[in-house]
Design a protein around this motif. Structure first.
Motif, mmCIF file in Angstrom:
data_model
loop_
_atom_site.group_PDB
_atom_site.id
_atom_site.type_symbol
_atom_site.label_atom_id
_atom_site.label_comp_id
_atom_site.label_asym_id
_atom_site.label_seq_id
_atom_site.Cartn_x
_atom_site.Cartn_y
_atom_site.Cartn_z
ATOM 1 N N GLU A 64 61.609 79.652 72.366
ATOM 2 C CA GLU A 64 61.766 79.269 73.777
ATOM 3 C C GLU A 64 60.690 79.925 74.636
ATOM 4 O O GLU A 64 60.137 79.296 75.534
ATOM 5 C CB GLU A 64 63.165 79.646 74.274
ATOM 6 N N PHE A 65 60.376 81.192 74.360
ATOM 7 C CA PHE A 65 59.323 81.887 75.103
ATOM 8 C C PHE A 65 57.986 81.174 74.947
ATOM 9 O O PHE A 65 57.278 80.923 75.924
ATOM 10 C CB PHE A 65 59.205 83.340 74.628
ATOM 11 N N LEU A 66 57.620 80.859 73.698
ATOM 12 C CA LEU A 66 56.344 80.179 73.459
ATOM 13 C C LEU A 66 56.296 78.840 74.192
ATOM 14 O O LEU A 66 55.272 78.477 74.786
ATOM 15 C CB LEU A 66 56.117 79.992 71.954
ATOM 16 N N TYR A 67 57.398 78.124 74.159
ATOM 17 C CA TYR A 67 57.471 76.840 74.858
ATOM 18 C C TYR A 67 57.318 77.029 76.367
ATOM 19 O O TYR A 67 56.508 76.358 77.010
ATOM 20 C CB TYR A 67 58.792 76.151 74.527
ATOM 21 N N GLN A 68 58.079 77.944 76.936
ATOM 22 C CA GLN A 68 58.072 78.163 78.385
ATOM 23 C C GLN A 68 56.716 78.680 78.883
ATOM 24 O O GLN A 68 56.323 78.375 80.011
ATOM 25 C CB GLN A 68 59.181 79.146 78.792
ATOM 26 N N LYS A 69 56.013 79.459 78.055
ATOM 27 C CA LYS A 69 54.716 80.024 78.460
ATOM 28 C C LYS A 69 53.551 79.082 78.179
ATOM 29 O O LYS A 69 52.406 79.421 78.437
ATOM 30 C CB LYS A 69 54.473 81.374 77.772
ATOM 31 N N GLY A 70 53.837 77.911 77.635
ATOM 32 C CA GLY A 70 52.811 76.897 77.495
ATOM 33 C C GLY A 70 52.003 76.923 76.217
ATOM 34 O O GLY A 70 50.910 76.352 76.167
ATOM 35 N N CYS A 71 52.513 77.556 75.189
ATOM 36 C CA CYS A 71 51.822 77.477 73.906
ATOM 37 C C CYS A 71 51.845 76.008 73.473
ATOM 38 O O CYS A 71 52.913 75.392 73.389
ATOM 39 C CB CYS A 71 52.505 78.363 72.869
ATOM 40 N N ALA A 72 50.670 75.448 73.232
ATOM 41 C CA ALA A 72 50.571 74.008 72.980
ATOM 42 C C ALA A 72 51.273 73.574 71.686
ATOM 43 O O ALA A 72 51.921 72.536 71.637
ATOM 44 C CB ALA A 72 49.104 73.587 72.943
ATOM 45 N N GLU A 73 51.137 74.387 70.642
ATOM 46 C CA GLU A 73 51.714 74.011 69.348
ATOM 47 C C GLU A 73 51.765 75.239 68.454
ATOM 48 O O GLU A 73 50.878 76.081 68.495
ATOM 49 C CB GLU A 73 50.839 72.935 68.694
ATOM 50 N N TRP A 74 52.808 75.347 67.650
ATOM 51 C CA TRP A 74 52.921 76.445 66.707
ATOM 52 C C TRP A 74 53.813 76.044 65.546
ATOM 53 O O TRP A 74 54.617 75.146 65.648
ATOM 54 C CB TRP A 74 53.438 77.725 67.368
ATOM 55 N N ILE A 75 53.619 76.735 64.449
ATOM 56 C CA ILE A 75 54.479 76.599 63.283
ATOM 57 C C ILE A 75 55.312 77.876 63.215
ATOM 58 O O ILE A 75 54.770 78.981 63.329
ATOM 59 C CB ILE A 75 53.655 76.436 61.994
ATOM 60 N N ALA A 76 56.608 77.733 63.045
ATOM 61 C CA ALA A 76 57.495 78.878 62.852
ATOM 62 C C ALA A 76 58.010 78.815 61.418
ATOM 63 O O ALA A 76 58.829 77.962 61.088
ATOM 64 C CB ALA A 76 58.652 78.855 63.847
ATOM 65 N N ASN A 77 57.474 79.687 60.581
ATOM 66 C CA ASN A 77 57.933 79.778 59.197
ATOM 67 C C ASN A 77 59.080 80.771 59.144
ATOM 68 O O ASN A 77 58.929 81.913 59.586
ATOM 69 C CB ASN A 77 56.802 80.258 58.281
ATOM 70 N N LEU A 78 60.206 80.353 58.608
ATOM 71 C CA LEU A 78 61.400 81.185 58.552
ATOM 72 C C LEU A 78 61.902 81.315 57.125
ATOM 73 O O LEU A 78 61.855 80.360 56.355
ATOM 74 C CB LEU A 78 62.524 80.574 59.395
#
Length: 108
Positions: A64-78
């Motif tokens: 949610e933080f990355l989304y709200q701060k405007g990170c254009a795209e990311w992969i979250a490996n879990l």
């Protein structure tokens, strides 16, 4: 879900050109640090330890933080390890491989 301790790892891989990807990763780690959950930062992922609810809440907060701060795209490996009848800890899995050097620092 039960209240036993679980382990998870989260690796954030920003796919961005706006700033160095490490800066986005540093921001994500800051969210984890502020969460109060037990964690360990490693070169490739951050290890989380807590109840299922606590761990999933932190993972959600990072995304949610990355989304709200405007990170254009990311992969979250879990990766998540859960036992249904008792705690699972990182120390249980890796403690036997840790040793201390002469300065008292842990070597892996």
């Amino acid at each position: 879900m039960h209240q036993y301790t679980i382990n998870a790892s989260i690796q954030i891989v920003p796919i961005v050109l706006d700033k160095h990807p490490y800066l986005w990763v540093d921001d994500a780690i800051a969210i984890i640090q502020q969460s109060g959950i037990k964690y360990e930062v490693t070169p490739f992922a951050t290890i989380l330890e807590g109840t299922y609810e606590e761990v999933m809440r932190v993972i959600h907060q990072v995304n949610e933080f990355l989304y709200q701060k405007g990170c254009a795209e990311w992969i979250a490996n879990l990766q998540i390890q859960i036992r249904s009848t008792w705690n699972i800890t990182g120390e249980e899995k890796t403690g036997k491989f840790k040793m201390e050097n002469e300065e008292g620092n842990t070597k892996y």
